[in-house]
Design an enzyme around this catalytic site. Structure first.
Site, PDB file in Angstrom:
ATOM      1  N   ALA A  65      35.373  11.174 -18.767  1.00 39.39           N
ATOM      2  CA  ALA A  65      35.352  11.128 -20.229  1.00 39.39           C
ATOM      3  C   ALA A  65      34.950  12.490 -20.782  1.00 39.39           C
ATOM      4  O   ALA A  65      34.299  13.279 -20.093  1.00 39.39           O
ATOM      5  CB  ALA A  65      34.358  10.074 -20.686  1.00 39.39           C
ATOM      6  N   GLY A 103      35.495   8.567 -15.584  1.00 41.10           N
ATOM      7  CA  GLY A 103      36.751   7.970 -16.044  1.00 41.10           C
ATOM      8  C   GLY A 103      37.939   8.432 -15.209  1.00 41.10           C
ATOM      9  O   GLY A 103      38.941   7.710 -15.082  1.00 41.10           O
ATOM     10  N   GLU A 106      37.882   6.238 -12.308  1.00 41.52           N
ATOM     11  CA  GLU A 106      38.224   4.885 -12.776  1.00 41.52           C
ATOM     12  C   GLU A 106      39.734   4.726 -12.917  1.00 41.52           C
ATOM     13  O   GLU A 106      40.296   3.685 -12.582  1.00 41.52           O
ATOM     14  CB  GLU A 106      37.532   4.596 -14.114  1.00 41.52           C
ATOM     15  CG  GLU A 106      36.034   4.429 -13.946  1.00 41.52           C
ATOM     16  CD  GLU A 106      35.335   4.077 -15.247  1.00 41.52           C
ATOM     17  OE1 GLU A 106      35.582   4.780 -16.237  1.00 41.52           O
ATOM     18  OE2 GLU A 106      34.575   3.100 -15.257  1.00 41.52           O
ATOM     19  N   GLU A 126      28.149   8.857 -13.905  1.00 34.71           N
ATOM     20  CA  GLU A 126      27.674   8.476 -15.249  1.00 34.71           C
ATOM     21  C   GLU A 126      26.160   8.369 -15.359  1.00 34.71           C
ATOM     22  O   GLU A 126      25.579   8.773 -16.371  1.00 34.71           O
ATOM     23  CB  GLU A 126      28.317   7.149 -15.683  1.00 34.71           C
ATOM     24  CG  GLU A 126      29.735   7.290 -16.215  1.00 34.71           C
ATOM     25  CD  GLU A 126      30.801   7.359 -15.141  1.00 34.71           C
ATOM     26  OE1 GLU A 126      30.447   7.502 -13.948  1.00 34.71           O
ATOM     27  OE2 GLU A 126      31.991   7.282 -15.488  1.00 34.71           O
TER      28      GLU A 126
HETATM   29  N1  COA Z   1      33.606  16.586 -20.814  1.00 33.02           N
HETATM   30  C1  COA Z   1      33.616  17.680 -21.589  1.00 33.02           C
HETATM   31  N2  COA Z   1      33.524  18.926 -21.099  1.00 33.02           N
HETATM   32  C2  COA Z   1      33.418  19.062 -19.777  1.00 33.02           C
HETATM   33  C3  COA Z   1      33.407  17.960 -18.909  1.00 33.02           C
HETATM   34  C4  COA Z   1      33.510  16.670 -19.486  1.00 33.02           C
HETATM   35  N3  COA Z   1      33.535  15.567 -18.730  1.00 33.02           N
HETATM   36  N4  COA Z   1      33.281  18.402 -17.650  1.00 33.02           N
HETATM   37  C5  COA Z   1      33.231  19.734 -17.725  1.00 33.02           C
HETATM   38  N5  COA Z   1      33.325  20.138 -19.006  1.00 33.02           N
HETATM   39  C6  COA Z   1      33.361  21.517 -19.497  1.00 33.02           C
HETATM   40  C7  COA Z   1      32.050  22.242 -19.267  1.00 33.02           C
HETATM   41  O1  COA Z   1      31.157  22.044 -20.326  1.00 33.02           O
HETATM   42  C8  COA Z   1      32.527  23.674 -19.195  1.00 33.02           C
HETATM   43  O2  COA Z   1      32.765  24.099 -20.503  1.00 33.02           O
HETATM   44  P1  COA Z   1      32.448  25.599 -20.944  1.00 33.02           P
HETATM   45  O3  COA Z   1      33.341  26.450 -20.098  1.00 33.02           O
HETATM   46  O4  COA Z   1      32.759  25.626 -22.381  1.00 33.02           O
HETATM   47  O5  COA Z   1      30.999  25.813 -20.644  1.00 33.02           O
HETATM   48  C9  COA Z   1      33.874  23.576 -18.504  1.00 33.02           C
HETATM   49  O6  COA Z   1      34.305  22.221 -18.713  1.00 33.02           O
HETATM   50  C10 COA Z   1      33.850  23.865 -17.019  1.00 33.02           C
HETATM   51  O7  COA Z   1      32.836  23.066 -16.423  1.00 33.02           O
HETATM   52  P2  COA Z   1      31.918  23.587 -15.235  1.00 33.02           P
HETATM   53  O8  COA Z   1      30.941  22.515 -14.948  1.00 33.02           O
HETATM   54  O9  COA Z   1      31.400  24.932 -15.555  1.00 33.02           O
HETATM   55  O10 COA Z   1      33.003  23.719 -14.077  1.00 33.02           O
HETATM   56  P3  COA Z   1      32.822  23.468 -12.519  1.00 33.02           P
HETATM   57  O11 COA Z   1      34.122  23.808 -11.934  1.00 33.02           O
HETATM   58  O12 COA Z   1      31.595  24.123 -12.021  1.00 33.02           O
HETATM   59  O13 COA Z   1      32.555  21.905 -12.350  1.00 33.02           O
HETATM   60  C11 COA Z   1      32.902  19.561 -12.727  1.00 33.02           C
HETATM   61  C12 COA Z   1      33.524  20.986 -12.674  1.00 33.02           C
HETATM   62  C13 COA Z   1      33.991  18.633 -13.166  1.00 33.02           C
HETATM   63  C14 COA Z   1      32.403  19.172 -11.342  1.00 33.02           C
HETATM   64  C15 COA Z   1      31.703  19.539 -13.684  1.00 33.02           C
HETATM   65  O14 COA Z   1      32.085  20.119 -14.906  1.00 33.02           O
HETATM   66  C16 COA Z   1      31.176  18.159 -13.983  1.00 33.02           C
HETATM   67  O15 COA Z   1      30.410  17.621 -13.219  1.00 33.02           O
HETATM   68  N6  COA Z   1      31.571  17.600 -15.131  1.00 33.02           N
HETATM   69  C17 COA Z   1      31.077  16.334 -15.600  1.00 33.02           C
HETATM   70  C18 COA Z   1      31.756  15.217 -14.910  1.00 33.02           C
HETATM   71  C19 COA Z   1      31.217  13.899 -15.363  1.00 33.02           C
HETATM   72  O16 COA Z   1      30.038  13.653 -15.386  1.00 33.02           O
HETATM   73  N7  COA Z   1      32.145  13.030 -15.733  1.00 33.02           N
HETATM   74  C20 COA Z   1      31.788  11.729 -16.157  1.00 33.02           C
HETATM   75  C21 COA Z   1      31.660  11.720 -17.622  1.00 33.02           C
HETATM   76  S1  COA Z   1      31.163  10.135 -18.130  1.00 33.02           S
END
Ligand code: COA
Length: 702
Positions: A65, A103, A106, A126
């Site tokens: 999400a 998501g 999911e 989450e």
């Molecule tokens: N929603 C909105 N923005 C997100 C996002 C999400 N789910 N996941 C990552 N981003 C954004 C980050 O804020 C960052 O933005 P910025 O460049 O403006 O700072 C950008 O995407 C890159 O993320 P970053 O974490 O720096 O990249 P990464 O390659 O190190 O890691 C992930 C990638 C996907 C592993 C990590 O971003 C992550 O764990 N995201 C959350 C996933 C999550 O919890 N999903 C469930 C949501 S309910």
């Protein structure tokens, strides 16, 4: 071919390929769900399409999400894209590379088949954002892999790699080919005619007998109470896995929604979302060119094979980087390497790494005793004893031997970077890389900028920290830098409250109730009371107005250095780490109070908490005011990753906003009158309070 905003749809070889294209991470932002549903509807109505592939464009499958949308008003659709996938009359194959999280997973779980590239990682993280999956994830995953494995993944929020996901039954196949997309299309063609379609919302595969199930959930509940009693989300996640074993799929979905709504705007989720973005913000360095990619550190050297140096060497070896450890004598080196070996041995015993991994990591570490042997390394980190003359000597030697372009870093926790920089002819290569003990475990790396350090050196050091799996945050050079400097006043006030009649066990109880895993005095007993003793002596010598901390000084002088001496703030039985309150500490407190004429009194829990934390909030404001940190949220990141500040409180400054800048200022002013200059309100605190602003938004002067 049709194109619907962030979702691209094309038919290839009779397969409808639904490709998510929402950079940077394919979060389920506006339009993505609708795009998936439109593509499915189109393909299901198209006789030329036999099956679908769901795939991500760019680095990831889907990161879940869009976290930025949480907490705000969102259109709530009655029919979700995951349900549309599950209900598709033609099979859908998820083709996963990079991350499939929240998501994202999911959606993959709703697909009929899942294949992945070897480097893929999947998870339902989450709970780490204070919420629960609400797209059927808890119900589908539990049915797919059984309650035991699902509980482990969902309650911890941990990611698993492709190999583990295959073993658990999340994946049908790992495909090791250069183009996942065409492999997925081939796979989809192969299974196109299979009926009935497998479904992750049918019965629980790998079920457990009722009695074992009851024990599983009971044990999990107890473990949560022990480990994360403050957190609601993991408890709700547990209840959802339990529901998946006892209720219908539809009932489970309804419960997911109910819990999600309850958690989404709770303080826990707000703080955890803040922490997520604060961490990412800390990586941004004002003034650094987004076009210049700092070059990676491919080989490193550590000067000093003590506890800290050894821990840093392990951090490099853990990510597969060759590292040399330099110490003065073979004997010191042998001791250092033995300590590293012992530490890895403990991890093998605990089962967190295998013997083969230990051997592999140890093979990356090489001990040397000659400076000439480290000259070719990309970076060197000095981790010798905190003495100015020693550091100067080391840096002048490093200047002689290190190749041009090497990073010259110091792990000093307080000494001015310029002192080290000035001992070299290349001050532009010198910066701080301040790790926190144990350095192979704690995630913070405070990157410290001296007055001659250019932004490129900072950017490269930050990249090194990130490559080590650490969270980097930048500080300016000053006594204690930003992390320790902001924490010292809290520790000072705690020691002074002892003089006034509070007890270590009382303060520890309050900080544990606040959310710390351990109280500060119990932690101090673990790390050793003597660690900060030298620093205090140095400060007292430098500053005639320095307020001495008589009680901890006296404890060290009595030989009560903590667990290693069997007594510190607590008493310890031989071979046992359980802290027992000790009468001797009370006597020391009484003696000091009598000697200095300090009146003893009682403290309320709130006074203790506020006096400790407000002192640090005021100091954090001063640090920002002086431009020694970029943003208040960077200081929060330091507290979260360097000091174990309870994450569900967001960080020091985020928490401070829950009290309010004006209320804090009023109290600081009162204590300034009562206790004197150390409580002088910072100008920034006054400014934020006057403006009715938020402390967490404060930044250094632009
Ligand atoms: N929603 C909105 N923005 C997100 C996002 C999400 N789910 N996941 C990552 N981003 C954004 C980050 O804020 C960052 O933005 P910025 O460049 O403006 O700072 C950008 O995407 C890159 O993320 P970053 O974490 O720096 O990249 P990464 O390659 O190190 O890691 C992930 C990638 C996907 C592993 C990590 O971003 C992550 O764990 N995201 C959350 C996933 C999550 O919890 N999903 C469930 C949501 S309910």
């Amino acid at each position: 071919m049709s194109e619907v905003q962030t979702v691209k749809y094309a038919v290839e070889d009779g397969v409808g390929v639904i490709a998510i294209d929402n950079p940077p991470v394919n979060a389920l932002g506006p339009g993505v769900r609708e795009g998936i549903m439109d593509a499915l509807a189109t393909g299901n109505a198209d006789p030329a399409v036999q099956a679908f592939v769901l795939i991500g464009i760019g680095r990831n499958f889907m990161a879940g999400a869009d976290i930025r949308q949480f907490g705000g008003a969102r259109p709530v659709s009655t029919r979700t894209s995951a349900a549309a996938i599950a209900e598709s009359g033609k099979p859908v194959v998820a083709a996963i590379h990079g991350y499939a999280l929240g998501g994202g997973l999911e959606h993959a779980l709703a697909c009929h088949y899942r294949i992945a590239a070897p480097g893929a990682r999947v998870g339902l993280p989450e709970v780490s954002l204070g919420i629960v999956p609400a797209g059927g994830g808890t119900q589908r995953l539990t049915r797919l892999i059984g309650p035991k494995a699902a509980l482990d993944m969902i309650v911890s929020g941990r990611h698993v790699g492709a190999a583990e996901a295959l073993r658990l039954g999340i994946l049908n196949e790992i495909v090791d080919v250069p183009t996942l997309r065409s492999a997925a299309v081939q796979y989809a063609r192969r299974i196109a005619a299979t009926r009935p379609l497998p479904s992750s919302q049918a019965e629980v595969r790998r079920p457990l007998p009722a009695d074992e199930l009851a024990v599983l959930f009971e044990d999990a509940r107890k473990s949560l109470l022990r480990k994360s009693r403050h957190l609601k989300a993991p408890q709700k996640a547990l209840a959802l896995v339990e529901a998946a074993t006892s209720r219908t799929f539809e009932e489970g979905l309804a419960l997911e929604h109910e819990f999600f709504k309850e958690l989404e705007n709770a303080d826990e989720a707000k703080a955890l979302r803040y922490a997520f973005f604060a961490e990412r913000e800390a990586a941004k360095i004002p003034g650094a060119s987004p076009l210049v990619q700092p070059s990676p550190v491919r080989s490193a050297a550590i000067v000093g094979g003590g506890t800290m140096g050894g821990g840093i060497a392990m951090a490099f070896a853990d990510v597969g980087v060759e590292v040399k450890v330099l110490d003065m004598s073979q004997e010191a080196l042998d001791r250092g390497i033995k300590r590293i070996r012992d530490n890895y041995g403990v991890s093998v015993k605990r089962g967190s790494i295998t013997q083969a991994q230990m051997d592999e990591r140890l093979a990356k570490i090489r001990g040397v005793t000659d400076y000439a042997d480290i000259g070719d390394c990309d970076a060197v980190i000095e981790a010798v004893f905190e003495r100015v003359d020693l550091k100067q000597e080391v840096f002048s030697r490093l200047d002689q031997v290190m190749k041009p372009g090497a990073l010259l870093l110091t792990n000093s926790s307080a000494i001015d970077i310029d002192i080290m920089a000035n001992a070299t002819k290349r001050p532009q290569a010198v910066a701080g890389a301040h790790f926190f003990a144990p350095a192979n475990v704690m995630k913070l790396c405070e990157v410290v900028r001296g007055s001659a350090t250019p932004i490129e050196t900072i950017a490269r050091t930050m990249k090194m920290a990130r490559d080590l799996g650490k969270v980097g945050a930048v500080a300016g050079s000053c006594d204690g830098f930003a992390a320790n400097r902001s924490r010292t006043p809290m520790m000072t006030e705690m020691m002074l409250m002892l003089e006034e009649g509070a007890l270590p066990e009382q303060i520890d109880r309050i900080m544990v109730a606040f959310g710390y895993p351990m109280g500060p005095f119990a932690v101090n007993d673990m790390s050793g009371l003597d660690v900060s003793y030298e620093g205090r002596k140095r400060r007292a010598a430098a500053d005639p107005g320095y307020r001495k901390l008589h009680i901890p000084d006296r404890m060290v002088e009595m030989g009560r250095k903590g667990q290693k001496t069997g007594a510190g703030w607590y008493r310890y039985a031989e071979g046992d780490r359980t802290p027992h309150p000790d009468e001797v500490v009370k006597q020391v407190i009484a003696e000091v109070a009598k000697e200095f004429g300090i009146v003893q009194r009682t403290f309320s829990d709130e006074e203790i908490l506020h006096r400790a934390l407000f002192a640090s909030v005021n100091e954090a404001c001063r640090i920002l005011e002086e431009g020694k940190a970029y943003r208040a949220s960077d200081i929060d990141v330091m507290w979260l990753y360097g000091f174990g500040f309870p994450r569900h409180r967001g960080g020091l400054m985020f928490w401070a906003d829950s009290v309010g800048a004006s209320a804090i200022l009023a109290q600081v002013q009162e204590w300034h009158e009562r206790y004197g200059k150390r409580w002088k309100p910072s100008v920034l605190l006054e400014r934020v309070a006057a403006a009715g602003g938020r402390l967490r938004d404060a930044t250094a002067p632009q």
